[in-house]
Design a protein around this motif. Structure first.
Motif: not given
Length: 259
Positions: A106, A150-151, A153-155, A158
């Protein structure tokens, strides 16, 4: 006793004018001197902030280089895996476990100096409006690049992980998690290595014999495609930021040398 009073003749109007002019000149010169001193102080502060801001840009560039150094090989491995899934339905669980990579590196925009200049109103110390606009544009682009990572990482963290947990056989996940590049995470539990060793033969056997259905492989391929696409957009934003930093640094150096 008599008191003698010395009388003073009244001043002529020219004397009043002269005194007024002298007083006005003194106040004006004092005001000018104070403005010059303030201007000098503001100019020095602008130069100090810009020197610190240059360091901030260089730290961002260093962070971008690190993200690309470790992130691009992951992108290549995952792209290779989803093309293999697309072209070869008989790809083994062993190959999937060895190729699959969910790691995300990141980028975080270092903007402490910029925020300090912005919140304190110190950007006004910079007397080049075009330079101020370029600094603001750089920060806006850097914030967007940070959002992209960040997008990503979250994708991956999760949606992709939930899919793996729900659809992948435990043996394949255990084999994947025991890779050398992930073992430093798994070894946070001191007993993990011994537990894995106790079950290694069974895990290896299950990895060899378990069969992933075509729907699961297709879904895995789609998740990989999604992850790689988001990562590519992130990499694109990071390379744009680094490319823009070079002329901005040159513009700052020019301003510092001319002021």
């Amino acid at each position: 006793m008599e008191v003698h009073h010395h009388s003073h003749p009244p001043k002529k109007w020219k004397e009043y004018v002269t005194e007024f002019i002298m007083l006005f000149a003194a106040v004006t010169l004092g005001f000018i001197a104070e403005n010059l001193r303030e201007h000098q102080i503001e100019n020095e502060r602008a130069k100090e902030y810009l020197e610190l801001f240059k360091d901030e840009i260089n730290r961002n560039n260093y962070a971008i280089d690190s993200v690309l150094k470790f992130g691009v090989p992951i992108l290549k491995r995952n792209e290779q895996l989803y093309f293999e899934l697309y072209s070869n339905k008989n790809i083994s669980n062993e190959e999937i476990a060895n190729s699959l990579d969910l790691m995300v590196y990141r980028f975080s925009n270092d903007k402490r100096i910029f925020d300090q200049m912005k919140n304190s109103g110190s950007l006004r110390y910079i007397k080049d409006q075009h330079l101020i606009e370029e600094i603001n544009r750089y920060e806006s682009d850097a914030d967007f690049a940070e959002f992209r990572t960040f997008d990503q990482e979250s994708s991956a963290g999760k949606l992709f992980w939930d899919f793996l947990v729900q659809e992948m056989p435990p043996a394949l996940l255990l084999k994947w998690l025991n890779r050398p590049d992930l073992i430093y995470i798994m070894d946070l539990n001191n007993e993990y290595k011994a537990r894995y060793a106790e079950n290694k033969k069974r895990i290896e056997a299950d990895v060899q014999t378990l069969h992933l259905t075509d729907p699961v492989k297709n879904k895995l391929m789609k998740y990989l495609m999604n992850k790689c696409t988001i990562q590519k957009l992130s990499i694109l934003n990071l390379t744009i930021i680094k490319k823009k930093s070079k002329p901005l640094l040159q513009q700052i150096d020019t301003y510092l040398s001319n002021n």
